[in-house]
Design a protein around this motif. Structure first.
Motif, PDB file in Angstrom:
ATOM      1  N   ILE A  34      18.885   7.244 -46.028  1.00 50.73           N
ATOM      2  CA  ILE A  34      18.779   6.201 -44.837  1.00 50.73           C
ATOM      3  C   ILE A  34      17.934   4.721 -45.635  1.00 50.73           C
ATOM      4  CG2 ILE A  34      18.000   5.307 -42.606  1.00 50.73           C
ATOM      5  CD1 ILE A  34      18.776   8.333 -41.628  1.00 50.73           C
ATOM      6  N   LEU A  35      16.887   5.121 -45.925  1.00 49.71           N
ATOM      7  CA  LEU A  35      15.997   4.076 -46.372  1.00 49.71           C
ATOM      8  C   LEU A  35      16.725   3.460 -47.826  1.00 49.71           C
ATOM      9  CD1 LEU A  35      12.542   5.965 -46.260  1.00 49.71           C
ATOM     10  CD2 LEU A  35      13.183   3.974 -44.820  1.00 49.71           C
ATOM     11  N   VAL A  36      17.448   4.040 -48.496  1.00 50.75           N
ATOM     12  CA  VAL A  36      18.331   3.564 -49.672  1.00 50.75           C
ATOM     13  C   VAL A  36      19.169   2.613 -48.919  1.00 50.75           C
ATOM     14  CG1 VAL A  36      19.745   4.039 -51.508  1.00 50.75           C
ATOM     15  CG2 VAL A  36      17.640   5.017 -51.340  1.00 50.75           C
ATOM     16  N   ALA A  37      19.857   2.930 -47.957  1.00 51.57           N
ATOM     17  CA  ALA A  37      21.096   2.098 -47.310  1.00 51.57           C
ATOM     18  C   ALA A  37      20.371   0.785 -46.621  1.00 51.57           C
ATOM     19  CB  ALA A  37      21.642   2.998 -46.158  1.00 51.57           C
ATOM     20  N   VAL A  38      19.219   0.898 -46.059  1.00 54.52           N
ATOM     21  CA  VAL A  38      18.495  -0.060 -45.697  1.00 54.52           C
ATOM     22  C   VAL A  38      17.975  -1.045 -46.651  1.00 54.52           C
ATOM     23  CG1 VAL A  38      16.256  -0.771 -44.350  1.00 54.52           C
ATOM     24  CG2 VAL A  38      17.581   0.869 -43.639  1.00 54.52           C
ATOM     25  N   GLU A  39      17.553  -0.647 -47.713  1.00 53.80           N
ATOM     26  CA  GLU A  39      17.435  -1.481 -48.950  1.00 53.80           C
ATOM     27  C   GLU A  39      18.552  -2.238 -49.460  1.00 53.80           C
ATOM     28  OE1 GLU A  39      14.577  -2.454 -50.213  1.00 53.80           O
ATOM     29  OE2 GLU A  39      13.417  -1.197 -48.937  1.00 53.80           O
ATOM     30  N   TRP A  40      19.856  -1.619 -49.550  1.00 57.61           N
ATOM     31  CA  TRP A  40      21.111  -2.078 -49.748  1.00 57.61           C
ATOM     32  C   TRP A  40      21.537  -3.107 -49.056  1.00 57.61           C
ATOM     33  CZ3 TRP A  40      22.810  -2.752 -54.303  1.00 57.61           C
ATOM     34  CH2 TRP A  40      22.641  -2.022 -55.343  1.00 57.61           C
ATOM     35  N   THR A  41      21.178  -3.241 -47.741  1.00 60.41           N
ATOM     36  CA  THR A  41      21.556  -4.158 -46.589  1.00 60.41           C
ATOM     37  C   THR A  41      20.659  -5.357 -47.134  1.00 60.41           C
ATOM     38  OG1 THR A  41      19.829  -3.279 -45.174  1.00 60.41           O
ATOM     39  CG2 THR A  41      22.395  -2.726 -44.797  1.00 60.41           C
ATOM     40  N   LEU A  42      19.417  -5.305 -47.378  1.00 58.25           N
ATOM     41  CA  LEU A  42      18.511  -6.182 -47.708  1.00 58.25           C
ATOM     42  C   LEU A  42      18.905  -6.846 -49.052  1.00 58.25           C
ATOM     43  CD1 LEU A  42      15.055  -4.793 -46.779  1.00 58.25           C
ATOM     44  CD2 LEU A  42      16.251  -6.475 -45.524  1.00 58.25           C
ATOM     45  N   VAL A  43      19.347  -6.197 -50.009  1.00 59.87           N
ATOM     46  CA  VAL A  43      19.833  -6.742 -51.371  1.00 59.87           C
ATOM     47  C   VAL A  43      21.113  -7.517 -50.965  1.00 59.87           C
ATOM     48  CG1 VAL A  43      20.921  -5.880 -53.453  1.00 59.87           C
ATOM     49  CG2 VAL A  43      18.824  -4.959 -52.802  1.00 59.87           C
TER      50      VAL A  43
END
Length: 93
Positions: free
Chosen positions: A52-61
């Protein structure tokens, strides 16, 4: 604080939270009893939190972009550890 300063401060910690979520998995794998249902459940929960945290980081990217090579290096590191932990969890099942 203007937008460039806030995005720079955010980018410095990019990909750090997923790594922090994955760190206990290594300790559980080394120190925990492989047959323990409790530790297995905790491991899967921590892995799911990391995903979930990786998915959040990808949205920020996707919003801000990732222009530096060090950020790409951290991205690759996080994804490699995530895949390694998934393989370790699947081997315990």
């Amino acid at each position: 604080m203007n937008d460039t300063e806030s995005s720079r401060a955010t980018a410095q910690g990019a990909w750090a939270l997923p790594l922090l979520a994955l760190a206990p998995l290594a300790a559980i794998g080394i120190l925990g009893d492989r047959a323990s249902t409790l530790w297995s459940s905790v491991s899967w929960v921590l892995w799911a939190v990391a995903v979930i945290l990786v998915a959040v980081e990808w949205t920020l990217v996707r919003r801000r972009g990732m222009h530096r090579s060090t950020r790409w290096g951290m991205c690759i590191l996080v994804h490699a550890i995530l895949a390694w932990q998934l393989a370790a969890l699947l081997m315990r099942v």
